[in-house]
Design an enzyme around this catalytic site. Structure first.
Site, PDB file in Angstrom:
ATOM      1  N   LYS A  23       0.679  -1.226  -0.106  1.00 14.24           N
ATOM      2  CA  LYS A  23       0.014   0.044   0.019  1.00 14.24           C
ATOM      3  C   LYS A  23       0.965   1.372  -0.072  1.00 14.24           C
ATOM      4  O   LYS A  23       0.638   2.163  -0.778  1.00 14.24           O
ATOM      5  CB  LYS A  23      -0.919  -0.004   1.332  1.00 14.24           C
ATOM      6  CG  LYS A  23      -1.645   1.392   1.710  1.00 14.24           C
ATOM      7  CD  LYS A  23      -2.650   1.357   2.608  1.00 14.24           C
ATOM      8  CE  LYS A  23      -1.749   1.907   4.058  1.00 14.24           C
ATOM      9  NZ  LYS A  23      -1.536   3.177   4.195  1.00 14.24           N
ATOM     10  N   ASN A  24       1.897   1.346   0.835  1.00 13.85           N
ATOM     11  CA  ASN A  24       2.499   2.684   1.137  1.00 13.85           C
ATOM     12  C   ASN A  24       3.541   2.698   0.112  1.00 13.85           C
ATOM     13  O   ASN A  24       4.182   3.776  -0.023  1.00 13.85           O
ATOM     14  CB  ASN A  24       3.265   2.440   2.377  1.00 13.85           C
ATOM     15  CG  ASN A  24       2.167   2.622   3.480  1.00 13.85           C
ATOM     16  OD1 ASN A  24       1.075   3.079   3.301  1.00 13.85           O
ATOM     17  ND2 ASN A  24       2.550   2.635   4.652  1.00 13.85           N
TER      18      ASN A  24
ATOM     19  N   CYS B 184      -5.412  12.228  11.796  1.00 17.66           N
ATOM     20  CA  CYS B 184      -6.322  11.127  11.650  1.00 17.66           C
ATOM     21  C   CYS B 184      -6.135  10.464  13.355  1.00 17.66           C
ATOM     22  O   CYS B 184      -5.407  10.882  13.910  1.00 17.66           O
ATOM     23  CB  CYS B 184      -5.752  10.101  10.748  1.00 17.66           C
ATOM     24  SG  CYS B 184      -4.296   9.155  11.094  1.00 17.66           S
TER      25      CYS B 184
ATOM     26  N   ARG C 282      -0.382  14.972  12.812  1.00 20.52           N
ATOM     27  CA  ARG C 282       0.167  14.804  11.393  1.00 20.52           C
ATOM     28  C   ARG C 282       0.158  15.941  10.409  1.00 20.52           C
ATOM     29  O   ARG C 282      -0.582  16.268   9.538  1.00 20.52           O
ATOM     30  CB  ARG C 282      -0.622  13.675  10.646  1.00 20.52           C
ATOM     31  CG  ARG C 282      -0.707  12.266  11.281  1.00 20.52           C
ATOM     32  CD  ARG C 282      -1.140  11.091  10.623  1.00 20.52           C
ATOM     33  NE  ARG C 282      -0.416  10.581   9.563  1.00 20.52           N
ATOM     34  CZ  ARG C 282      -0.621   9.574   8.923  1.00 20.52           C
ATOM     35  NH1 ARG C 282      -1.825   8.811   9.099  1.00 20.52           N
ATOM     36  NH2 ARG C 282       0.187   9.089   8.001  1.00 20.52           N
TER      37      ARG C 282
ATOM     38  N   ASP D  19       3.729   0.906  12.123  1.00 22.81           N
ATOM     39  CA  ASP D  19       2.800   0.457  11.638  1.00 22.81           C
ATOM     40  C   ASP D  19       2.672  -1.141  12.208  1.00 22.81           C
ATOM     41  O   ASP D  19       1.753  -1.451  12.125  1.00 22.81           O
ATOM     42  CB  ASP D  19       2.807   0.510   9.973  1.00 22.81           C
ATOM     43  CG  ASP D  19       2.821   1.783   9.679  1.00 22.81           C
ATOM     44  OD1 ASP D  19       3.335   1.921   8.327  1.00 22.81           O
ATOM     45  OD2 ASP D  19       2.559   2.787  10.368  1.00 22.81           O
TER      46      ASP D  19
ATOM     47  N   ARG E 264      -8.861  -0.457   4.414  1.00 22.71           N
ATOM     48  CA  ARG E 264      -7.878   0.502   3.689  1.00 22.71           C
ATOM     49  C   ARG E 264      -6.524   0.063   3.292  1.00 22.71           C
ATOM     50  O   ARG E 264      -5.756   0.389   2.451  1.00 22.71           O
ATOM     51  CB  ARG E 264      -7.639   1.703   4.685  1.00 22.71           C
ATOM     52  CG  ARG E 264      -9.048   2.405   5.038  1.00 22.71           C
ATOM     53  CD  ARG E 264      -8.788   3.744   5.564  1.00 22.71           C
ATOM     54  NE  ARG E 264      -7.774   4.645   4.849  1.00 22.71           N
ATOM     55  CZ  ARG E 264      -7.164   5.609   5.376  1.00 22.71           C
ATOM     56  NH1 ARG E 264      -7.776   6.244   6.374  1.00 22.71           N
ATOM     57  NH2 ARG E 264      -6.499   6.322   4.342  1.00 22.71           N
TER      58      ARG E 264
END
Ligand code: EPZ
Length: 418
Positions: free
Chosen positions: A22-23, A116, A121, A305, A397
């Site tokens: 994803k990243n 978030c 952030r 993460d 997500r």
């Protein structure tokens, strides 16, 4: 509403193919607008963040086709300077479009990405870096209006090796005039992948992964095809799962070099890991060992993460563990849900003290963010009874199909329509 139901108490066995990262794919999709042509990206994970990025590309005039896990972006006809608010509100990574759109069309407007649940952030390092490249950025009414007559290469030292700021500056520097040198740049594998993709497009970049990235501005780029590597955070999540449940799993496509620190941690928790060209094999024969002191750090340190997934595994460890979350100031929201399942965790600011208990029990719990959601699935597999996990949109997500993957490894994990 769909929720995830887990009935635990089973060891994990088998092998799965790890989804694309994803990243890595999000900044690569954003980078596709740099080129006045066609980009083909393979091994794209089927996750809602990718769908969101595709809709953004659509909204600014790209023609995007999806064939299975391949995404083809034709960015010949960009026709919009404004990133729609609905997407920015849903996905912070939309901010990564600033750099490439400034480089390509010299003008872009985007609403301020909110924080978030894991932290405030801010984007001050992004703005500071782009201004250094001769962009004018007006911040008013929650809007960022960015423009330039011409981006000019320069030296930029980052106060903190922010992944996002490094990516945004890098993407702007690709079409800037002259040379840009980014020092104290992020070293995450996703930066390497972005640089490999840009080089495949014809950009001239050196130093990715070293902390000092040098970009020679290019005047034109060309069509390219790129295959995204396996997601190291998904890999680490499943390693934490087997460290907790016991068993033997093979994670096909996982890249050992991307997760050295994670391997060290699960090995200290009692696992045996073997890397081969096929992927990574993880074996756990007993209840996990505690981990005395685990700090999250920028790469190559232990990734923030994976803090929650590993915390879930440490809830039933033999002994007490201490976790220090150094990257995001609000990344312990999952703790109260784990405590509902019988975990013994105390939070003191950045510090989490996890006193290992012999078992967890089923409960009805809720995800507050992506990695915390994955941690609850791991906790559900530890608990012998049934656990219902709600607000799974957060999990979708970043995990293509966590239920499919874990069922293939022998767990009882299912999506349930409410
Ligand atoms: C990326 O976020 C990842 N997201 C995050 O993964 C990951 O947790 C993070 O890097 C750290 O590894 C994507 O790649 C899409 P940062 P990013 O800029 O780029 C502060 C997941 O679960 N900061 O490196 O937003 C910031 O507040 C997600 O997949 C500033 O102060 O992370 C944070 O404390 C969650 N000013 C720290 O730096 C800035 O301008 C690290 O942020 C930028 C960042």
């Amino acid at each position: 509403m769909t929720y995830i139901q887990v009935t635990g108490g089973k060891k994990l066995h088998g092998d799965i193919e790890v989804q694309g990262s994803k990243n890595a794919v999000l900044p690569i999709l954003a980078a596709s607008v740099l080129h006045n042509g066609v980009t083909t990206i393979h091994h794209c994970p089927e996750i809602s963040d990718v769908q969101c990025m595709i809709r953004i590309l659509d909204s600014i005039g790209c023609k995007v086709k999806k064939e299975g896990s391949t995404v083809i972006v034709d960015a010949t006809q960009l026709n919009n300077y404004r990133i729609p608010d609905e997407f920015v509100a849903r996905m912070r990574s939309s901010i990564i479009l600033l750099g490439p759109l400034l480089g390509r069309q010299h003008f872009v407007t985007i609403s301020y990405p909110g924080g978030c649940t894991i932290g405030a952030r801010p984007i001050d390092l992004h703005v500071k870096g782009l201004k250094r490249l001769n962009a004018e950025i007006i911040e008013a009414n929650d809007l960022l209006t960015c423009m330039t007559t011409k981006l000019l290469g320069t030296e930029i030292n980052l106060d903190f090796p922010s992944v996002g700021a490094t990516e945004n500056i890098l993407l702007a520097a690709v079409l800037a005039e002259g040379t840009t040198i980014i020092t104290n740049a992020a070293k995450e594998p996703e930066i390497d992948e972005l640089c490999a993709f840009l080089t495949c497009m014809g950009a001239k970049i050196d130093g990715s992964g070293t902390g000092t990235i040098i970009v020679q501005g290019a005047t034109s780029l060309h069509d390219c095809e790129y295959t995204v590597k396996a997601d190291r955070i998904v890999t680490g999540t499943y390693m934490a799962a087997v460290a907790a449940t016991g068993g033997k799993i093979i994670l096909r496509g996982a890249v050992k070099e991307h997760i050295e620190e994670v391997i060290e941690v699960v090995n200290r928790m009692g696992c045996v890991t073997q890397a081969s060209s096929e992927g990574i094999t993880v074996i756990q024969k007993s209840r996990p060992n505690a981990y005395d002191l685990l700090r999250t750090r920028s790469y190559p340190g232990f990734p923030t993460d994976l803090q929650s997934p590993v915390m879930a595994a440490l809830t039933i460890a033999r002994g007490n563990s201490i976790l220090i979350e150094n990257i995001f100031e609000a990344r312990y929201k999952v703790v109260k849900e784990l405590v509902k399942m019988g975990a013994n965790i105390e939070i003191d600011g950045k510090i989490a003290i996890i006193r290992g208990v012999s078992s967890l029990h089923g409960a009805s719990v809720k995800a507050y963010e992506l990695r915390g959601g994955a941690a609850l699935v791991i906790a559900g597999m530890i608990a012998k009874e049934t656990t219902d996990i709600h607000s799974i949109e957060y999990i979708l997500r970043g995990y293509e199909d966590i239920c499919r993957d874990l069922r293939m490894l022998g767990a009882t994990v299912n999506y349930i329509e409410e």
